[in-house]
Design a protein around this motif. Structure first.
Motif, PDB file in Angstrom:
ATOM      1  N   GLY A  50       0.825  -1.214   0.000  1.00  0.00           N
ATOM      2  CA  GLY A  50       0.000   0.000   0.000  1.00  0.00           C
ATOM      3  C   GLY A  50       0.854   1.258   0.000  1.00  0.00           C
ATOM      4  O   GLY A  50       0.625   2.199  -0.763  1.00  0.00           O
ATOM      5  N   THR A 101       2.100  -1.629   4.651  1.00  0.00           N
ATOM      6  CA  THR A 101       3.179  -0.657   4.439  1.00  0.00           C
ATOM      7  C   THR A 101       4.533  -1.360   4.540  1.00  0.00           C
ATOM      8  O   THR A 101       4.756  -2.142   5.463  1.00  0.00           O
ATOM      9  CB  THR A 101       3.078   0.445   5.531  1.00  0.00           C
ATOM     10  N   ASP A 158       1.587  -2.635   9.657  1.00  0.00           N
ATOM     11  CA  ASP A 158       0.186  -2.313   9.411  1.00  0.00           C
ATOM     12  C   ASP A 158      -0.388  -1.688  10.678  1.00  0.00           C
ATOM     13  O   ASP A 158       0.247  -1.707  11.737  1.00  0.00           O
ATOM     14  CB  ASP A 158      -0.568  -3.612   9.055  1.00  0.00           C
ATOM     15  N   ASP A 205      -4.355   2.320   8.804  1.00  0.00           N
ATOM     16  CA  ASP A 205      -3.074   2.003   8.154  1.00  0.00           C
ATOM     17  C   ASP A 205      -1.942   2.291   9.130  1.00  0.00           C
ATOM     18  O   ASP A 205      -2.128   2.991  10.135  1.00  0.00           O
ATOM     19  CB  ASP A 205      -2.898   2.803   6.864  1.00  0.00           C
ATOM     20  N   ARG A 239      -4.487  -6.298   7.974  1.00  0.00           N
ATOM     21  CA  ARG A 239      -4.447  -6.867   6.624  1.00  0.00           C
ATOM     22  C   ARG A 239      -3.876  -8.285   6.669  1.00  0.00           C
ATOM     23  O   ARG A 239      -3.140  -8.631   7.586  1.00  0.00           O
ATOM     24  CB  ARG A 239      -3.629  -5.972   5.698  1.00  0.00           C
TER      25      ARG A 239
END
Ligand SMILES: [Zn+2]
Length: 398
Positions: free
Chosen positions: A9, A57, A335, A344, A380
């Motif tokens: 992401g 991330t 995350d 996020d 996630r």
């Protein structure tokens, strides 16, 4: 091994001047990053292992620039085995020794401190606890050592020198040894703040400016801080790296961070934990300090991460700490933690939460994919999407 990380992401580069990178895929070949950005489906299909980040991330593996290693994965101070491997579950892929001062009965004579530094360096050269790179062998500067002694161990590969635990009457007496260590291309570090050994005084701004080390160890206090007024002088009047440590004074950590930003010295700010010590073993220490600087000092999370990765790598001349082609393949997927208020990783850090870790890759090898045993779960579903090897990367899932 060829490894692809897809569906990323956000990519945090580790470079404080350009802290975010574009793209959604990282390709790794053996121990190096081959590309960061986008990749064709053919490139991904050619990989032995594909990790689906599911929108999480990616950050460089954290570099803890202040760890009290001794020998093996053992801390005599807290009498605990396996702490370094536990730090890997806190996203730390590189540890830099703050000198092996916790070795019981450590030597203080010149031949002894030289031998200790050489032995520690050798013992960690190929030993990677949990997959972590450990840069050990930081010579403790003691009276009687000479420039020739430092030259001798520099030839043996020792490149770290530490002032602050030696039996000198005054801290100013370290100056010639620090200069000699610099001449032998060592990275020099100085204990900062209240005294850590009985009989020695505090090390403050005057000492730092006279000694000119590369790094002020725990400039925010280890654990006792120097006077507030000294921070601005050290930032303005030197180019010394400003190491913020978790096991220090939080108020002066924020004071120093704010000053570094105001005085355009943020690239000199680096993060370490200064553990294990009397403050304990802190596998999530780096994540705590990143969250503190971001949530309390108002630093963008990606910049706080840069201080824990790329800036440490630059100061210590390491080939890791950046998500960039050609750099060491040390990559962590983070995350927002499950059941938190944020969606996020970077928002969670800004909110003061510990990022959840969903995968750690070091030296190009996945150490675990799915769940860190030390952080909350990710929201996630970070998973191994394809694997041609007979390997299990689930780590210590429980
Ligand atoms: Zn320390």
């Amino acid at each position: 091994m060829r490894l692809a990380i897809t569906n990323i992401g956000t990519i945090v580069s580790g470079d404080w001047r350009a802290p975010l990178a574009a793209g959604d895929t990282i390709i790794v070949v053996d121990a190096k990053i081959q590309s960061v950005g986008t990749a064709s489906s053919g490139d991904v299909q050619a990989c032995d292992v594909v990790i689906d980040a599911d929108g999480a991330t990616a950050i460089p593996g954290l570099i803890d620039s202040h760890v009290h290693v001794t020998f093996g994965d053992y801390t005599p101070r807290q009498r605990t085995v396996g702490y370094l491997e536990s730090y890997v579950h806190g996203g730390v892929t590189t540890a830099i020794s703050a000198s092996e001062v916790h070795v019981p009965g450590r030597p203080r004579d010149p031949e002894g401190v030289k031998a200790l530094a050489v032995a520690a360096r050798r013992c960690f050269e190929h030993y990677r606890p949990g997959g972590m790179s450990v840069h050990a062998g930081s010579v403790i500067l003691e009276p009687g050592l000479t420039g020739n002694d430092l030259g001798e161990i520099a030839k043996q590969g020792v490149w770290l020198a530490k002032a602050g635990f030696g039996a000198f009457a005054s801290a100013y007496e370290y100056a010639p040894l620090i200069a000699a260590a610099r001449a032998h291309h060592m990275i020099t570090t100085v204990h900062t703040g209240g005294s850590s050994i009985p009989g020695s005084g505090a090390i403050t701004g005057d000492h730092l400016l006279a000694l000119k080390p590369h790094v002020s160890f725990h400039i925010n206090g280890g654990p006792t801080a120097m006077p507030d007024r000294d921070f601005e002088r050290v930032i303005r009047e030197s180019d010394i790296a400003l190491q913020i440590c978790t096991a220090g004074n939080l108020r002066t950590a924020l004071l120093c961070t704010n000053l570094a930003q105001k005085l355009e010295a943020f690239g000199r700010l680096i993060i370490g934990t200064d553990t294990p010590t009397g403050s304990g073993i802190m596998p999530l220490g780096m994540l705590y300090t990143i969250a503190h600087l971001s949530s309390l000092a108002g630093i963008a999370p990606e910049l706080a991460i840069a201080a824990a990765t790329g800036s440490n790598a630059r100061i210590y001349r390491l080939d890791c700490g950046l998500l960039r082609a050609g750099k060491a393949a040390d990559i962590v997927l983070i995350d927002a933690p499950e059941a938190g208020t944020q969606s996020d990783a970077l928002s969670a850090i800004r909110n003061g939460d510990i990022a959840a870790i969903g995968a750690v890759i070091s030296g190009g090898e996945p150490r675990f994919v799915g769940r860190s045993r030390n952080t909350p779960a990710t929201i996630r579903n970070i998973r191994v999407a394809a694997c041609r090897l007979v390997r299990d990367f689930s780590g210590a899932r429980h």
